[in-house]
Design a protein around this motif. Sequence first.
Motif, mmCIF file in Angstrom:
data_model
loop_
_atom_site.group_PDB
_atom_site.id
_atom_site.type_symbol
_atom_site.label_atom_id
_atom_site.label_comp_id
_atom_site.label_asym_id
_atom_site.label_seq_id
_atom_site.Cartn_x
_atom_site.Cartn_y
_atom_site.Cartn_z
ATOM 1 N N SER A 187 12.203 -19.422 6.329
ATOM 2 C CA SER A 187 12.443 -18.825 5.056
ATOM 3 C C SER A 187 11.904 -17.114 5.501
ATOM 4 N N SER A 188 12.425 -16.525 4.803
ATOM 5 C CA SER A 188 11.845 -14.903 4.707
ATOM 6 C C SER A 188 11.525 -14.723 3.267
ATOM 7 N N VAL A 189 10.827 -13.332 3.162
ATOM 8 C CA VAL A 189 10.169 -13.120 1.754
ATOM 9 C C VAL A 189 11.031 -11.826 1.528
ATOM 10 N N ALA A 190 11.452 -11.763 0.378
ATOM 11 C CA ALA A 190 12.181 -10.401 -0.245
ATOM 12 C C ALA A 190 11.064 -9.816 -1.237
ATOM 13 N N SER A 191 10.279 -8.621 -0.856
ATOM 14 C CA SER A 191 9.447 -8.054 -1.481
ATOM 15 C C SER A 191 9.981 -6.629 -2.065
ATOM 16 N N PRO A 192 9.385 -6.072 -2.949
ATOM 17 C CA PRO A 192 9.663 -4.674 -3.435
ATOM 18 C C PRO A 192 9.454 -3.736 -2.319
ATOM 19 N N ARG A 193 10.183 -2.733 -2.392
ATOM 20 C CA ARG A 193 10.350 -1.811 -1.217
ATOM 21 C C ARG A 193 8.764 -1.196 -1.182
ATOM 22 N N TRP A 194 8.260 -1.019 -2.057
ATOM 23 C CA TRP A 194 6.873 -0.272 -2.028
ATOM 24 C C TRP A 194 5.886 -1.294 -1.342
ATOM 25 N N VAL A 195 5.910 -2.357 -1.672
ATOM 26 C CA VAL A 195 5.038 -3.402 -1.026
ATOM 27 C C VAL A 195 5.271 -3.424 0.557
ATOM 28 N N HIS A 196 6.639 -3.385 0.840
ATOM 29 C CA HIS A 196 7.084 -3.502 2.343
ATOM 30 C C HIS A 196 6.492 -2.414 3.072
ATOM 31 N N GLU A 197 6.720 -1.256 2.371
ATOM 32 C CA GLU A 197 6.160 -0.113 3.079
ATOM 33 C C GLU A 197 4.689 -0.291 3.339
ATOM 34 N N ARG A 198 3.826 -0.648 2.355
ATOM 35 C CA ARG A 198 2.659 -0.456 2.468
ATOM 36 C C ARG A 198 1.768 -1.600 3.316
ATOM 37 N N THR A 199 2.571 -2.839 3.419
ATOM 38 C CA THR A 199 2.102 -3.968 4.162
ATOM 39 C C THR A 199 2.756 -4.185 5.493
ATOM 40 N N SER A 200 3.900 -4.102 5.754
ATOM 41 C CA SER A 200 4.314 -4.415 7.135
ATOM 42 C C SER A 200 3.983 -3.702 8.279
ATOM 43 N N PRO A 201 3.507 -4.439 9.299
ATOM 44 C CA PRO A 201 2.707 -3.975 10.494
ATOM 45 C C PRO A 201 3.942 -3.127 11.218
ATOM 46 N N ALA A 202 5.201 -3.738 11.076
ATOM 47 C CA ALA A 202 6.327 -3.200 11.803
ATOM 48 C C ALA A 202 7.106 -1.828 10.833
ATOM 49 N N PHE A 203 6.607 -1.471 9.855
ATOM 50 C CA PHE A 203 7.236 -0.659 9.104
ATOM 51 C C PHE A 203 7.238 1.118 9.749
ATOM 52 N N GLY A 204 8.459 1.743 9.616
ATOM 53 C CA GLY A 204 8.244 3.040 9.990
ATOM 54 C C GLY A 204 7.532 3.430 11.246
ATOM 55 N N GLY A 205 6.403 4.486 11.186
ATOM 56 C CA GLY A 205 5.742 4.728 12.501
ATOM 57 C C GLY A 205 5.067 3.635 13.100
ATOM 58 N N ARG A 206 4.618 2.582 12.235
ATOM 59 C CA ARG A 206 3.718 1.447 12.908
ATOM 60 C C ARG A 206 4.532 0.708 13.754
ATOM 61 N N ASN A 207 5.999 0.626 13.873
ATOM 62 C CA ASN A 207 6.843 -0.142 14.747
ATOM 63 C C ASN A 207 6.987 0.637 16.010
ATOM 64 N N ILE A 208 5.926 0.663 16.851
ATOM 65 C CA ILE A 208 6.048 1.357 18.076
ATOM 66 C C ILE A 208 6.802 0.456 19.374
ATOM 67 N N LYS A 209 7.110 1.239 20.255
ATOM 68 C CA LYS A 209 7.790 0.636 21.462
ATOM 69 C C LYS A 209 6.922 -0.650 21.844
ATOM 70 N N ASP A 210 5.989 -0.738 21.939
ATOM 71 C CA ASP A 210 4.984 -1.843 22.624
ATOM 72 C C ASP A 210 4.963 -3.023 21.608
ATOM 73 N N CYS A 211 5.020 -2.509 20.281
ATOM 74 C CA CYS A 211 5.131 -3.679 19.424
ATOM 75 C C CYS A 211 6.608 -4.119 19.347
ATOM 76 N N GLN A 212 7.651 -3.331 19.346
ATOM 77 C CA GLN A 212 8.976 -4.008 19.346
ATOM 78 C C GLN A 212 9.099 -5.019 20.611
ATOM 79 N N ARG A 213 8.451 -4.253 21.758
ATOM 80 C CA ARG A 213 8.943 -5.376 22.957
ATOM 81 C C ARG A 213 7.999 -6.600 22.815
#
Length: 81
Positions: A25-51
């Motif tokens: 399953s996946s989790v749908a969360s409010p955008r502000w929660v995703h922005e603050r908690t996701s290790p892979a959101f925005g600038g935190r999703n660096i190339k090494d992390c993606q790989r």
Amino acid sequence: MPAANGQIIGAPPGPVALPTGEGKSSVASPRWVHERTSPAFGGRNIKDCQREDALDLDKAAKRDHDAFEKAVAERDSDKAI
């Protein structure tokens, strides 16, 4: 059904588990929660992390889930005070 602002009409507030097939399953969360908690959101999703995530999707999902659960627990403990 998504509204113009991206929220699902008739959905309860807060995170909602959504079926994705294959017993996962996946989790749908409010955008502000995703922005603050996701290790892979925005600038935190660096190339090494993606790989690394691409090599082990289950590990990436567990990391994101653990980060989300920690944020929820911290939020809930703040409300208890």
